[in-house]
Enzyme design. Structure first.
Site, PDB file in Angstrom:
ATOM      1  N   HIS A 422      68.360  22.205  40.372  1.00  0.00           N
ATOM      2  CA  HIS A 422      68.314  21.921  41.812  1.00  0.00           C
ATOM      3  C   HIS A 422      67.425  20.724  42.107  1.00  0.00           C
ATOM      4  CE1 HIS A 422      66.757  22.447  45.952  1.00  0.00           C
ATOM      5  NE2 HIS A 422      67.997  22.848  46.202  1.00  0.00           N
ATOM      6  N   CYS A 732      82.922  15.946  37.151  1.00  0.00           N
ATOM      7  CA  CYS A 732      81.952  15.966  38.247  1.00  0.00           C
ATOM      8  C   CYS A 732      80.612  16.512  37.773  1.00  0.00           C
ATOM      9  CB  CYS A 732      82.488  16.752  39.433  1.00  0.00           C
ATOM     10  SG  CYS A 732      82.918  18.438  39.031  1.00  0.00           S
TER      11      CYS A 732
HETATM   12  C1  PEP Z   1      79.047  21.537  36.363  1.00  0.00           C
HETATM   13  O1  PEP Z   1      78.933  22.681  35.932  1.00  0.00           O
HETATM   14  O2  PEP Z   1      79.131  20.520  35.648  1.00  0.00           O
HETATM   15  C2  PEP Z   1      79.076  21.322  37.813  1.00  0.00           C
HETATM   16  C3  PEP Z   1      79.339  20.131  38.302  1.00  0.00           C
HETATM   17  O3  PEP Z   1      78.763  22.367  38.618  1.00  0.00           O
HETATM   18  P1  PEP Z   1      77.262  22.895  38.889  1.00  0.00           P
HETATM   19  O4  PEP Z   1      76.336  21.886  38.294  1.00  0.00           O
HETATM   20  O5  PEP Z   1      77.121  23.016  40.339  1.00  0.00           O
HETATM   21  O6  PEP Z   1      77.289  24.203  38.171  1.00  0.00           O
END
Ligand code: PEP
Ligand code: MG
Length: 780
Positions: A422, A732
């Site tokens: 975070h 992403c």
């Molecule tokens: C990931 O897991 O790469 C992602 C983009 O989602 P998060 O970081 O929110 O789990």
């Protein structure tokens, strides 16, 4: 009169020339050296539509139910067509062209800017909704003016006016036509000290056009000029590697290398500094408050391009400032940042030299830039109150309810977490330098101790920075200056986790949002969804989601925004009110989260889907739905059926899945058959689940390797399968910001890459390089 010259305009002409026109006119009238230009008045627009007899049809065309997206789109098309296809009457054409010929030498490059006349009225912030065109010459001038008029009728503009209760026929538009300045040197100037308000002028200067300084592409020279003493001007000459110049052939702005002999040469001569000081004093006198001025010098003549009041002056610091401010900040506990930091002070002060070299805390540099300030140890939420503007937050791990304090902070240091925690994600989006995963910051650092952190190297040292700080503006610094943004076949998008970062994200010029995380919106409600719904009702919950998503969808419209349905692990929900009802899981990362929770609680998931339905109904056809943590086609079919139940037609909307588990990578062919439009690699989770390395555990951070051959094999196979089935692929996860991963993905044929805000520009260039190499290889 169809046009008014800038020197004929006063502030009273607001209605005729709009906010932009009026302010340039006011400066010109005050005798300040503003580049020449004129305004095609709002009255001219009005008579154009009235005399052509298209006014009634125009206003009727846009009188539609704006919640009906098809009707809205048709209305916008019709209205724009009416304007762009109506010829200019001969007398108007002549008058505008004649005025143009009087600007410069008759073939000047001009900027053509919309200036909507309701722009500056309360609650009517249309700013930024209308068009601007740079480097225009006579051949396209009239067309551009008409396009500015037509931009009053984009879908968003129509929607907004309706929403805000503005009568379409009461809003007018003027167009500013102003000579572009082909600067030899340019920069910015603070007429008074930007943090204390003391009479010290600060000038930053570089070679060529001002975009290079404003965008942060070059480190400018720095001049600190005492206005009320005979002290010498303090000059710091920077190495200026690049400059922006006008391409003689196209008139476009291009980036060039600074010739070797000019790189280390001082930009401003003494007389030029004097001329700037004189200009600064006149502007400050005119407005009766300190100004932040953009200036340019051509053939020795100084021009003023823009002036705005300085908003960063700290009243307290101003009252207590000591006489000599050139040696740093008056308040030693007041933080400063550079790099991508949310600088509240100027780059232009000379450095304080109180910092020692010894690294006292070491971790992962997770948000670039350096920051100095007083450490504030936050061990419980009550401690957040003690975090003042410019302090450095030191905490075990940040939480969603810390975001307001994170915005005030100049830097962030945490004990725990990795590059995808975070603290790392949010601080990058806010542009606040951060060091995470130090293991011991909260025990080693003391409350109030002044520290400097380096968000790139991951170091914390005692005292204030040795480096000269740079003035950066978080939004401007990431905005690529046309035509710097490379055109790439692979789309380069941006990740957004907090809606407040949308403007900064959009300013990168990214091709859309590859991941909008909704959980930060929910977690900032401070209640679990179930509790929030119990206390505030279902409708309010849906409204919260609609508003949060819409802010981002608007900022990017019509670029696509891929919105992920809720994916918060239960340990994060447990921190919220209502969290006591959450299951207490041994391993929340492997637990009740993502699509598995949504499918288990279709009653709650239905509200998220209802938010999407409403957004579609409102015309946000750029919103896409992304499902997190799916494992197989069964998950996909179940979610698809819930979409239908919620009134969303999966065949009409773009939706897809995240590839975050090895299972989902192996099942992508079946998921393609289930109708997904895209598959997006969530490499943060895909890496953690493939390698069995907890992504948030600093003890195994060195084993968290998104480029591990096993992870790359899964990714490569998914891209190949998706290409066979015409499914788009994207990334992403955090690894999309890494050059090595970008090279791998483009070579494999990925459709888009979504990067962190601060990495978008580099990724655009990297993608371009790889694509060009592929092209070259194919013909060699
Ligand atoms: C990931 O897991 O790469 C992602 C983009 O989602 P998060 O970081 O929110 O789990
Ligand atoms: Mg994930």
């Amino acid at each position: 009169m169809a046009v008014l010259w800038l020197d004929e305009i006063s502030a009273d002409d607001l209605e005729q020339v709009g906010g932009k026109g009026a302010s340039l006119g006011e400066l010109t009238g005050a005798g300040l050296p503003v580049p020449p230009g004129f305004v095609v008045t709002a009255g001219t627009y009005r008579s154009f539509i009235e005399e052509a007899g298209i006014d009634e049809e125009l206003f009727e065309a846009v009188d539609v139910d704006v919640e009906d997206s098809n009707a809205l789109a048709d209305a916008a098309d019709r209205a724009q067509e009416l304007i762009t296809e109506t010829p200019f009457p001969d007398d108007l054409r002549e008058e505008v062209l004649e005025a143009y010929r009087e600007v410069g030498d008759g073939d000047a490059f001009v900027a053509v800017r919309s200036s909507a006349t309701a722009e500056d009225l309360p609650d009517a912030s249309f700013a930024g909704q209308q068009e601007t065109f740079l480097n225009v010459t006579e051949g396209r001038l009239l067309e551009r003016v008409r396009e500015c008029w037509a931009s009053l009728f984009t879908q968003r503009a129509i929607y907004y006016r309706q929403e805000q209760g503005f009568d379409h026929s009461a809003v007018n538009i003027a167009v500013v036509v102003q000579q572009m300045v082909d600067a030899d040197k340019s920069g910015v100037m603070f007429t008074s000290h930007p943090s204390t308000g003391e009479p010290t002028m600060i000038v930053e200067a570089a070679w060529g056009l001002g975009e290079a300084v404003v965008s942060g592409a070059v480190s400018p020279d720095n001049y600190v000029i005492p206005r009320e003493s005979d002290d010498e001007v303090d000059v710091t000459v920077a190495e200026k590697k690049v400059m922006h110049v006008k391409d003689e052939a196209t008139g476009e702005t291009v980036e060039r290398e600074v010739p070797e002999e000019k790189r280390d040469r001082r930009v401003l001569e003494d007389e030029e500094i004097e001329a700037l000081v004189d200009l600064g004093e006149r502007v400050e006198d005119h407005y009766d408050q300190p100004q932040d001025v953009e200036w340019a010098i051509v053939d020795g003549d100084v021009y003023m391009l823009q002036s705005r009041p300085i908003t960063t002056i700290d009243e307290d610091a101003s009252a207590s400032a000591k006489a000599d401010l050139t040696e740093g900040l008056a308040d030693p506990t007041k933080g400063v940042t550079d790099g991508s930091g949310t600088a509240t002070t100027s780059s232009t002060e000379s450095a304080d030299t109180t910092a020692s070299d010894e690294v006292i805390v070491d971790g992962l540099g997770s948000s670039p830039g350096t920051a100095s300030g007083a450490a504030k140890i936050v061990s419980k939420l009550d401690d957040l109150a003690k975090v003042g503007e410019g302090d450095v937050i030191v905490t075990e791990m940040t939480m969603p309810d810390m975001v307001p304090a994170m915005k005030r902070a100049s830097g962030i240091v945490t004990d725990e977490g990795g590059m995808t925690s975070h603290a790392a994600i949010v601080s990058r989006e806010l542009g606040v330098p951060a060091v995470v995963g130090t293991t011991n910051a909260t025990s080693v650092l003391e409350d109030g101790q002044v520290i400097t952190l380096d968000g790139e190297k991951g170091h914390v040292i005692e005292g204030k920075t040795l480096e000269p700080e740079e003035e950066t503006e978080p939004v401007e610094e990431v905005r690529p200056q046309s035509p710097v943004k490379p055109m790439t076949a692979t789309e380069v998008k941006v990740n957004v986790s907090i809606p407040e970062a949308a403007e900064r994200a959009a300013a990168t010029g990214a091709d859309g949002v590859g991941l909008l995380r909704t959980e930060h919106m929910i977690l900032s409600l401070n209640q679990t969804p179930e509790k929030f719904i119990r206390e505030n009702g279902e409708d309010e919950y849906v409204t919260q989601l609609v508003d949060g998503i819409r802010g981002v969808a608007d900022e990017f419209y019509p670029r696509p925004v891929r919105v992920r349905t809720l994916d918060a692990p239960t340990d994060e929900f447990r921190q919220l009110e209502g969290g006591e009802d959450e299951p207490d899981e041994h391993n929340p990362m492997l637990g009740y989260r993502g699509i598995r929770r949504s499918l288990d609680r279709p009653d709650v998931f239905a509200h998220e889907l209802e938010a999407f339905r409403r957004l579609y109904e409102m015309g946000y056809d750029n919103v896409e739905i992304m499902l997190p943590l799916v494992n197989d086609a069964e998950d996909v079919y179940a979610a698809k059926s819930l979409m239908r139940d919620a009134g969303i037609d999966p065949d009409k909307r773009k939706w897809g899945v995240m590839i975050e588990t090895p299972a989902s990578a192996l099942a992508v062919e079946e998921m393609a058959a289930a109708g997904i439009d895209f598959a997006s690699f969530g490499t943060n989770d895909l890496t953690q689940y493939t390698l069995a390395v907890d992504r948030n555990n600093e003890h195994v951070a060195d084993r968290f390797d998104e480029l591990h051959p096993a992870v790359l094999r899964l990714i490569g196979d998914v891209i190949e399968t998706c290409r066979e089935h015409d499914v788009d692929t994207s990334i992403c996860g955090q690894a999309g910001s890494k050059p090595d991963m970008v090279r791998f993905l483009v070579n494999e044929g990925i459709s888009s890459i979504s990067a962190n805000i601060d990495a978008v520009r580099d990724v655009q260039h990297e993608v371009k390089r790889v694509e060009q190499k592929l092209l070259l290889d194919s013909v060699r």
